[in-house]
Motif scaffolding. Structure first.
Motif, PDB file in Angstrom:
ATOM      1  N   LEU A  85       0.822  -1.209   0.000  1.00  0.00           N
ATOM      2  CA  LEU A  85       0.000   0.000   0.000  1.00  0.00           C
ATOM      3  C   LEU A  85       0.853   1.255   0.000  1.00  0.00           C
ATOM      4  O   LEU A  85       1.944   1.297   0.590  1.00  0.00           O
ATOM      5  N   LYS A  86       0.329   2.277  -0.684  1.00  0.00           N
ATOM      6  CA  LYS A  86       0.998   3.564  -0.814  1.00  0.00           C
ATOM      7  C   LYS A  86       0.118   4.663  -0.213  1.00  0.00           C
ATOM      8  O   LYS A  86      -1.109   4.505  -0.158  1.00  0.00           O
ATOM      9  N   PRO A  87       0.705   5.765   0.186  1.00  0.00           N
ATOM     10  CA  PRO A  87      -0.119   6.867   0.716  1.00  0.00           C
ATOM     11  C   PRO A  87      -1.218   7.301  -0.254  1.00  0.00           C
ATOM     12  O   PRO A  87      -2.309   7.673   0.186  1.00  0.00           O
ATOM     13  N   GLU A  88      -0.949   7.208  -1.539  1.00  0.00           N
ATOM     14  CA  GLU A  88      -1.962   7.612  -2.519  1.00  0.00           C
ATOM     15  C   GLU A  88      -3.122   6.631  -2.622  1.00  0.00           C
ATOM     16  O   GLU A  88      -4.101   6.903  -3.325  1.00  0.00           O
ATOM     17  N   ASP A  89      -3.052   5.512  -1.933  1.00  0.00           N
ATOM     18  CA  ASP A  89      -4.185   4.591  -1.862  1.00  0.00           C
ATOM     19  C   ASP A  89      -5.194   5.015  -0.794  1.00  0.00           C
ATOM     20  O   ASP A  89      -6.268   4.418  -0.692  1.00  0.00           O
ATOM     21  N   THR A  90      -4.845   6.018  -0.021  1.00  0.00           N
ATOM     22  CA  THR A  90      -5.739   6.509   1.016  1.00  0.00           C
ATOM     23  C   THR A  90      -7.032   7.037   0.401  1.00  0.00           C
ATOM     24  O   THR A  90      -7.005   7.891  -0.481  1.00  0.00           O
ATOM     25  N   ALA A  91      -8.156   6.505   0.856  1.00  0.00           N
ATOM     26  CA  ALA A  91      -9.453   6.884   0.302  1.00  0.00           C
ATOM     27  C   ALA A  91     -10.551   6.155   1.070  1.00  0.00           C
ATOM     28  O   ALA A  91     -10.278   5.256   1.870  1.00  0.00           O
ATOM     29  N   VAL A  92     -11.780   6.528   0.793  1.00  0.00           N
ATOM     30  CA  VAL A  92     -12.929   5.736   1.226  1.00  0.00           C
ATOM     31  C   VAL A  92     -13.213   4.726   0.122  1.00  0.00           C
ATOM     32  O   VAL A  92     -13.357   5.105  -1.045  1.00  0.00           O
ATOM     33  N   TYR A  93     -13.255   3.478   0.497  1.00  0.00           N
ATOM     34  CA  TYR A  93     -13.478   2.404  -0.464  1.00  0.00           C
ATOM     35  C   TYR A  93     -14.940   1.958  -0.417  1.00  0.00           C
ATOM     36  O   TYR A  93     -15.474   1.667   0.666  1.00  0.00           O
ATOM     37  N   TYR A  94     -15.548   1.898  -1.600  1.00  0.00           N
ATOM     38  CA  TYR A  94     -16.961   1.555  -1.714  1.00  0.00           C
ATOM     39  C   TYR A  94     -17.147   0.255  -2.490  1.00  0.00           C
ATOM     40  O   TYR A  94     -16.555   0.068  -3.560  1.00  0.00           O
ATOM     41  N   CYS A  95     -17.990  -0.601  -1.972  1.00  0.00           N
ATOM     42  CA  CYS A  95     -18.354  -1.836  -2.661  1.00  0.00           C
ATOM     43  C   CYS A  95     -19.539  -1.557  -3.584  1.00  0.00           C
ATOM     44  O   CYS A  95     -20.488  -0.845  -3.209  1.00  0.00           O
TER      45      CYS A  95
END
Length: 119
Positions: A85-95
């Motif tokens: 994982l990278k800092p740019e993967d930071t997000a709200v993840y939606y199914c």
């Protein structure tokens, strides 16, 4: 009515791993494509990965080789394993789940789960 419940996510250091899962329940006759999308602050929601009922997968270029999507058709679940994982993967993840209900098709979203990659 279709209910989507997400689990997983959290805080991890760069280079670490996390997983998120999603379960669909309710008036479901058949599930088609299931997937994960994400939305970072100030950005539009974007596709992360999808998987068809037959197991064909599609990934965003930014996560290829690091993320793996899988599903269990018997349990109506879809999971996303996130490695390196990278800092740019930071997000709200939606199914997202698309399928056919008892009377009509549906395109349903989960409530979102936060993934934060930070040292």
């Amino acid at each position: 009515q279709v209910h989507i419940v997400e689990s997983g996510g959290g805080l991890v250091q760069p280079g670490g791993s996390l997983s998120v899962s999603c379960a669909a329940s309710g008036s479901i006759f058949r599930l088609y494509t299931m997937g994960w999308y994400r939305q970072a602050p100030g950005k539009q929601r974007e596709l992360v990965a999808t998987i068809t009922s037959g197991g064909s997968t599609n990934y965003a270029d930014s996560v290829k080789g690091r993320f793996t999507i899988s599903r269990d058709n018997a349990k109506n679940t879809v999971s996303l394993q996130m490695d390196s994982l990278k800092p740019e993967d930071t997000a709200v993840y939606y199914c997202n789940v698309r399928g056919l209900g008892v009377r009509e098709g549906f395109d349903s979203w989960g409530q979102g789960t936060q993934v934060t990659v930070s040292s």
